[in-house]
Write a protein that holds these residues in place. Structure first.
Motif, PDB file in Angstrom:
ATOM      1  N   THR A 119       0.844  -1.189   0.000  1.00  0.00           N
ATOM      2  CA  THR A 119       0.000   0.000   0.000  1.00  0.00           C
ATOM      3  C   THR A 119       0.886   1.248   0.000  1.00  0.00           C
ATOM      4  O   THR A 119       2.105   1.166   0.177  1.00  0.00           O
ATOM      5  CB  THR A 119      -0.929   0.047   1.229  1.00  0.00           C
ATOM      6  OG1 THR A 119      -0.186   0.435   2.390  1.00  0.00           O
ATOM      7  CG2 THR A 119      -1.584  -1.291   1.468  1.00  0.00           C
ATOM      8  N   ILE A 183      -2.133  -4.986  -4.462  1.00  0.00           N
ATOM      9  CA  ILE A 183      -1.813  -3.578  -4.259  1.00  0.00           C
ATOM     10  C   ILE A 183      -3.048  -2.749  -3.962  1.00  0.00           C
ATOM     11  O   ILE A 183      -4.067  -2.855  -4.654  1.00  0.00           O
ATOM     12  CB  ILE A 183      -1.107  -3.012  -5.514  1.00  0.00           C
ATOM     13  CG1 ILE A 183       0.257  -3.688  -5.699  1.00  0.00           C
ATOM     14  CG2 ILE A 183      -0.944  -1.500  -5.425  1.00  0.00           C
ATOM     15  CD1 ILE A 183       0.958  -3.302  -6.977  1.00  0.00           C
ATOM     16  N   SER A 185      -3.680   0.928  -4.323  1.00  0.00           N
ATOM     17  CA  SER A 185      -2.940   1.978  -5.023  1.00  0.00           C
ATOM     18  C   SER A 185      -3.219   3.368  -4.465  1.00  0.00           C
ATOM     19  O   SER A 185      -4.373   3.747  -4.258  1.00  0.00           O
ATOM     20  CB  SER A 185      -3.293   1.954  -6.508  1.00  0.00           C
ATOM     21  OG  SER A 185      -2.706   3.069  -7.161  1.00  0.00           O
ATOM     22  N   ASP A 186      -2.144   4.125  -4.274  1.00  0.00           N
ATOM     23  CA  ASP A 186      -2.271   5.525  -3.883  1.00  0.00           C
ATOM     24  C   ASP A 186      -1.615   6.446  -4.903  1.00  0.00           C
ATOM     25  O   ASP A 186      -1.335   7.609  -4.604  1.00  0.00           O
ATOM     26  CB  ASP A 186      -1.634   5.754  -2.508  1.00  0.00           C
ATOM     27  CG  ASP A 186      -0.108   5.673  -2.544  1.00  0.00           C
ATOM     28  OD1 ASP A 186       0.426   4.923  -3.397  1.00  0.00           O
ATOM     29  OD2 ASP A 186       0.547   6.360  -1.742  1.00  0.00           O
ATOM     30  N   ASP A 190      -2.614   4.420 -11.084  1.00  0.00           N
ATOM     31  CA  ASP A 190      -2.551   3.062 -10.509  1.00  0.00           C
ATOM     32  C   ASP A 190      -1.463   2.181 -11.120  1.00  0.00           C
ATOM     33  O   ASP A 190      -1.634   0.961 -11.242  1.00  0.00           O
ATOM     34  CB  ASP A 190      -3.907   2.355 -10.634  1.00  0.00           C
ATOM     35  CG  ASP A 190      -5.007   3.087  -9.897  1.00  0.00           C
ATOM     36  OD1 ASP A 190      -4.703   3.753  -8.897  1.00  0.00           O
ATOM     37  OD2 ASP A 190      -6.171   3.007 -10.333  1.00  0.00           O
ATOM     38  N   PRO A 192       1.289  -0.192 -10.940  1.00  0.00           N
ATOM     39  CA  PRO A 192       1.707  -1.024  -9.808  1.00  0.00           C
ATOM     40  C   PRO A 192       3.142  -0.787  -9.357  1.00  0.00           C
ATOM     41  O   PRO A 192       3.436  -0.837  -8.161  1.00  0.00           O
ATOM     42  CB  PRO A 192       1.532  -2.452 -10.347  1.00  0.00           C
ATOM     43  CG  PRO A 192       0.489  -2.337 -11.407  1.00  0.00           C
ATOM     44  CD  PRO A 192       0.738  -1.002 -12.046  1.00  0.00           C
ATOM     45  N   VAL A 195       3.625   2.149  -6.633  1.00  0.00           N
ATOM     46  CA  VAL A 195       3.150   2.071  -5.250  1.00  0.00           C
ATOM     47  C   VAL A 195       4.277   1.540  -4.364  1.00  0.00           C
ATOM     48  O   VAL A 195       4.797   0.452  -4.592  1.00  0.00           O
ATOM     49  CB  VAL A 195       1.908   1.179  -5.142  1.00  0.00           C
ATOM     50  CG1 VAL A 195       1.382   1.189  -3.698  1.00  0.00           C
ATOM     51  CG2 VAL A 195       0.822   1.650  -6.100  1.00  0.00           C
ATOM     52  N   VAL A 249      -4.120  -4.848  -8.745  1.00  0.00           N
ATOM     53  CA  VAL A 249      -4.523  -3.655  -7.994  1.00  0.00           C
ATOM     54  C   VAL A 249      -5.921  -3.923  -7.453  1.00  0.00           C
ATOM     55  O   VAL A 249      -6.886  -4.009  -8.210  1.00  0.00           O
ATOM     56  CB  VAL A 249      -4.501  -2.398  -8.878  1.00  0.00           C
ATOM     57  CG1 VAL A 249      -5.034  -1.191  -8.099  1.00  0.00           C
ATOM     58  CG2 VAL A 249      -3.090  -2.121  -9.392  1.00  0.00           C
ATOM     59  N   SER A 252      -8.299   1.262  -5.203  1.00  0.00           N
ATOM     60  CA  SER A 252      -7.692   2.444  -5.806  1.00  0.00           C
ATOM     61  C   SER A 252      -8.592   3.648  -5.603  1.00  0.00           C
ATOM     62  O   SER A 252      -9.752   3.533  -5.193  1.00  0.00           O
ATOM     63  CB  SER A 252      -7.467   2.215  -7.310  1.00  0.00           C
ATOM     64  OG  SER A 252      -8.714   2.142  -7.986  1.00  0.00           O
TER      65      SER A 252
END
Length: 419
Positions: A119, A183, A185-186, A190, A192, A195, A249, A252
């Motif tokens: 994360t 994941i 996602s931040d 997004d 991968p 992240v 992901v 998100s």
């Protein structure tokens, strides 16, 4: 004062967005098949401990591993060890956590499975300087990146070249075991590999890419860090060690914003998602949001009131002063100045992990009278903004939003309610 009903409405939308990224909800439909051998869980990020606890619950007892999260963000697990370290500036506990994760995947066979729970926030939580660099060097690198105003994609492209765990290197250490990366996602778009700087997911950003970004964003790094970036390439996505791995992901900003939009519309307020991937200087992004808000209220275009404007992504703050705050409160202080005196709207901006910058609030609330109320308190909104002192502004107003750690992280949540 911020309208109590509007504040409650926006808080409910934030809670809805968080629920859409809840660890148990997003894990149950994304579990891999059980292996012949061992199942080893590794993870990093502000929501990694909650993911680990949820994974144990849905997977069963035959699991082991280690996960690192931010101080105060832990969770109780029976088999997976939870470590805590500093964020946003790495510390010695993070250094030990990086070693523990690497040791956890050492010596595995092709019958074993590694599940990586990743994360946002993992970049700072996994300091792992290569030979010739120290934790102090990685701290200097992180501080320089945070102060640069560069987008997260640029920061992570640079970070991974001064690390022994980022940029896919943890997956290399796990070979020949299969690695499944799940994941939350931040990052805008997004991607991968972005992240947590992709400890198990490599990307194509090579050394020249990183050096070009350093020059373009005028990031002043010590010579020894630059030399390591030049000398030690990160793994390539085409390396055969990654061939059997999988990446998903599972939560998100897009999914959380869509949930909030549906919640708003169920209550009779049409919702528009402007974008889930907005980047840029927080105060500049606020000016754009403010211009749209003013257009709706004064000209009934491009949308008709009542409506809700939603957006996500990750803004940045180029530090020019010594004030207190984060990117979401800076966004709101700029919005207050942009829409000074404009009636008919209330806005919230908050980080979905529950913490905005280095303070204990997630964000705040603002309306068209916020700048005026600051002046009545003897505070100059523009002076506060110039000093990056947004936390002080909203603390004085009593309009901070402090839900505490949420257990997830899908980046910024911005909502403007136009009545």
């Amino acid at each position: 004062m911020i309208d109590i009903a509007d504040r409650a409405f926006l808080t409910d939308l934030f809670d809805t967005a968080i629920l859409a990224a809840d660890a148990r909800a997003v894990l149950k439909d994304n579990l891999p098949d059980k292996p012949k051998g061992r199942t080893v869980v590794v993870g990093a990020g502000k929501g990694a401990a909650q993911l680990a606890a949820a994974f144990e619950e849905v997977w069963g007892d035959h699991v082991e591993g280690v996960v690192v999260t931010r101080y105060g963000y832990g969770a109780t697990c029976k088999h997976i060890r939870i470590l805590e370290a500093a964020h946003p500036v790495p510390d010695a506990a993070g250094l030990e956590a990086s070693r523990a994760l690497t040791e956890a995947v050492a010596g595995l066979s092709e019958d074993d499975l590694v599940v990586a729970l990743i994360t946002g926030g993992g970049s700072a939580l996994l300091p792992a300087p290569p030979d010739g660099l120290t934790l102090a060097d990685e701290q200097k690198l992180n501080e320089a990146l945070l102060a640069s105003g560069a987008p997260i994609s640029v920061m992570n492209a640079i970070r991974k070249h001064a690390s022994t765990i980022k940029g896919g290197r943890l997956a290399v250490a796990a070979h020949p075991a299969k690695v499944i990366t799940l994941i939350v996602s931040d990052v805008p778009g997004d991607a991968p590999s972005q992240v947590a700087s992709g400890p198990t997911v490599p990307d194509d950003a090579d050394q020249e890419h990183a050096l070009s970004a350093i020059a373009a964003w005028k990031i002043n790094l010590p010579a020894n860090i630059l030399e390591h970036i030049r000398a030690y390439p990160a793994p390539s996505p085409t390396d055969p060690v990654f061939a059997g791995n999988q990446v998903e992901v599972i939560a998100s900003a897009r999914l959380s914003l869509e949930a909030a939009a549906a919640r708003s519309e169920a209550q009779g307020v049409p919702a528009i998602i402007l974008s889930d991937a907005i980047e840029g200087e927080a105060r500049d992004v606020a000016r754009m949001h403010g211009a749209i808000t003013r257009e709706v209220l004064t000209r009934d275009r491009p949308f008709r009131a009542p409506c809700l404007l939603l957006s996500g992504g990750e803004t940045t703050v180029t530090l020019k002063g010594g004030g207190r705050g984060g990117r979401n409160t800076e966004f709101l202080l700029s919005l207050a100045f942009t829409c000074d005196g404009l009636s008919g709207f209330t806005a919230m901006a908050a980080d979905t992990d529950g913490i905005d910058g280095s303070e204990d609030n997630a964000g705040a609330f603002v309306d068209g009278q916020s700048a005026h109320r600051l002046r009545m308190l003897g505070r100059d909104p523009m002076a506060l903004l110039s000093n990056n002192d947004a936390w002080v502004a909203f603390d004085a107003l009593g309009d901070l939003f402090s839900p505490g750690p949420t257990g997830t992280n899908v980046n910024d949540f911005r909502a403007i309610l136009i009545r």
